[in-house]
Design a protein around this motif. Structure first.
Motif, PDB file in Angstrom:
ATOM      1  N   ILE A  68       0.828  -1.210   0.000  1.00 51.52           N
ATOM      2  CA  ILE A  68       0.000   0.000   0.000  1.00 51.52           C
ATOM      3  C   ILE A  68       0.864   1.262   0.000  1.00 51.52           C
ATOM      4  O   ILE A  68       0.735   2.112  -0.883  1.00 51.52           O
ATOM      5  CB  ILE A  68      -0.976   0.006   1.193  1.00 51.52           C
ATOM      6  CG1 ILE A  68      -1.947  -1.176   1.091  1.00 51.52           C
ATOM      7  CG2 ILE A  68      -1.743   1.330   1.254  1.00 51.52           C
ATOM      8  CD1 ILE A  68      -2.751  -1.426   2.365  1.00 51.52           C
ATOM      9  N   GLY A  69       1.716   1.391   0.990  1.00 54.21           N
ATOM     10  CA  GLY A  69       2.509   2.606   1.120  1.00 54.21           C
ATOM     11  C   GLY A  69       3.391   2.875  -0.079  1.00 54.21           C
ATOM     12  O   GLY A  69       3.460   4.005  -0.587  1.00 54.21           O
ATOM     13  N   ILE A  70       4.056   1.840  -0.560  1.00 53.16           N
ATOM     14  CA  ILE A  70       4.980   2.027  -1.683  1.00 53.16           C
ATOM     15  C   ILE A  70       4.235   2.337  -2.980  1.00 53.16           C
ATOM     16  O   ILE A  70       4.733   3.081  -3.820  1.00 53.16           O
ATOM     17  CB  ILE A  70       5.941   0.818  -1.808  1.00 53.16           C
ATOM     18  CG1 ILE A  70       7.234   1.238  -2.513  1.00 53.16           C
ATOM     19  CG2 ILE A  70       5.264  -0.388  -2.429  1.00 53.16           C
ATOM     20  CD1 ILE A  70       8.389   0.266  -2.329  1.00 53.16           C
ATOM     21  N   SER A  71       3.004   1.830  -3.117  1.00 52.62           N
ATOM     22  CA  SER A  71       2.211   2.167  -4.312  1.00 52.62           C
ATOM     23  C   SER A  71       1.749   3.614  -4.248  1.00 52.62           C
ATOM     24  O   SER A  71       1.738   4.317  -5.271  1.00 52.62           O
ATOM     25  CB  SER A  71       1.023   1.221  -4.478  1.00 52.62           C
ATOM     26  OG  SER A  71       0.066   1.381  -3.451  1.00 52.62           O
ATOM     27  N   GLY A 106       2.695  -6.853  -1.874  1.00 58.07           N
ATOM     28  CA  GLY A 106       2.902  -6.895  -0.435  1.00 58.07           C
ATOM     29  C   GLY A 106       3.716  -8.112  -0.038  1.00 58.07           C
ATOM     30  O   GLY A 106       3.247  -9.240  -0.175  1.00 58.07           O
ATOM     31  N   GLY A 107       4.927  -7.879   0.425  1.00 58.61           N
ATOM     32  CA  GLY A 107       5.810  -8.974   0.800  1.00 58.61           C
ATOM     33  C   GLY A 107       5.340  -9.762   2.008  1.00 58.61           C
ATOM     34  O   GLY A 107       5.702 -10.925   2.167  1.00 58.61           O
ATOM     35  N   ARG A 108       4.520  -9.155   2.852  1.00 56.47           N
ATOM     36  CA  ARG A 108       4.036  -9.830   4.056  1.00 56.47           C
ATOM     37  C   ARG A 108       2.639 -10.409   3.897  1.00 56.47           C
ATOM     38  O   ARG A 108       2.114 -11.004   4.828  1.00 56.47           O
ATOM     39  CB  ARG A 108       4.063  -8.862   5.234  1.00 56.47           C
ATOM     40  CG  ARG A 108       5.475  -8.454   5.613  1.00 56.47           C
ATOM     41  CD  ARG A 108       5.498  -7.511   6.790  1.00 56.47           C
ATOM     42  NE  ARG A 108       6.871  -7.204   7.158  1.00 56.47           N
ATOM     43  CZ  ARG A 108       7.258  -6.058   7.684  1.00 56.47           C
ATOM     44  NH1 ARG A 108       6.367  -5.102   7.922  1.00 56.47           N
ATOM     45  NH2 ARG A 108       8.519  -5.857   7.982  1.00 56.47           N
ATOM     46  N   VAL A 109       2.042 -10.223   2.711  1.00 57.72           N
ATOM     47  CA  VAL A 109       0.676 -10.704   2.512  1.00 57.72           C
ATOM     48  C   VAL A 109       0.530 -11.700   1.364  1.00 57.72           C
ATOM     49  O   VAL A 109      -0.529 -12.309   1.217  1.00 57.72           O
ATOM     50  CB  VAL A 109      -0.324  -9.534   2.325  1.00 57.72           C
ATOM     51  CG1 VAL A 109      -0.386  -8.681   3.579  1.00 57.72           C
ATOM     52  CG2 VAL A 109       0.029  -8.674   1.123  1.00 57.72           C
ATOM     53  N   LEU A 110       1.579 -11.863   0.566  1.00 51.89           N
ATOM     54  CA  LEU A 110       1.524 -12.789  -0.570  1.00 51.89           C
ATOM     55  C   LEU A 110       2.563 -13.889  -0.409  1.00 51.89           C
ATOM     56  O   LEU A 110       3.690 -13.621   0.004  1.00 51.89           O
ATOM     57  CB  LEU A 110       1.837 -12.052  -1.880  1.00 51.89           C
ATOM     58  CG  LEU A 110       0.827 -11.044  -2.390  1.00 51.89           C
ATOM     59  CD1 LEU A 110       1.398 -10.323  -3.607  1.00 51.89           C
ATOM     60  CD2 LEU A 110      -0.487 -11.712  -2.737  1.00 51.89           C
ATOM     61  N   GLY A 111       2.194 -15.091  -0.785  1.00 54.45           N
ATOM     62  CA  GLY A 111       3.170 -16.161  -0.884  1.00 54.45           C
ATOM     63  C   GLY A 111       4.005 -15.964  -2.139  1.00 54.45           C
ATOM     64  O   GLY A 111       3.576 -15.309  -3.102  1.00 54.45           O
TER      65      GLY A 111
END
Length: 149
Positions: A68-71, A106-111
């Motif tokens: 979110i933030g980076i987008s 999202g690195g913490r929300v996607l496999g």
């Protein structure tokens, strides 16, 4: 050429994506970060976005914890249409209908497996160039022009 960058929350996913790009012989430039040490997503997002907006790179991939933030940061650069995608359908529509030029993840929300499928879909899908889609992109560009400083 693909511009890629992440904050610390997206570092591991960025490295996995780089492995995929290497295996497919797709050239890229890594704009950081280069470890899991904390950095601000906005700094990385804007550097990747500038590389795409200037034409130095064709497409960009930005990754933070949620994407979110980076987008949001990337979308502040004129000419950037960054799309946060959580599945392959969104990735296809982002390119086909919205002519998105930066993919946010999202690195913490996607496999990793799903993320790589999203990257592949995003890179392989062309903009449709149908009049209705181009008209909408033109309106987005006009909004951007209106609010430029």
């Amino acid at each position: 050429m693909i511009a890629i960058g992440s904050d610390h929350g997206g570092y591991e996913l960025k490295e996995a994506i780089k492995g995929y790009l290497d295996s497919e012989k797709i050239p890229y430039r890594d704009y950081g970060t280069y470890s899991t040490e904390a950095v601000d997503y906005s700094d990385i997002g804007v550097v990747v976005a500038k590389a795409v907006a200037s034409g130095e790179c064709d497409l960009g991939i930005v990754i933070c914890g949620t994407g979110i933030g980076i987008s949001i940061a990337a979308n502040k650069v004129p000419g950037i249409r960054a799309a946060l995608c959580t599945d392959t359908y969104m990735a296809r529509m982002a390119r086909e209908h919205n002519n998105a030029n930066v993919l946010a993840l999202g690195g913490r929300v996607l496999g990793i497996g799903l993320a790589l499928d999203i990257v592949k879909t995003f890179m392989e899908t062309p903009f449709s160039h149908e009049a209705r889609h181009q008209r909408r992109i033109d309106k987005i560009n006009a909004i951007e022009e209106e609010y430029k400083e």
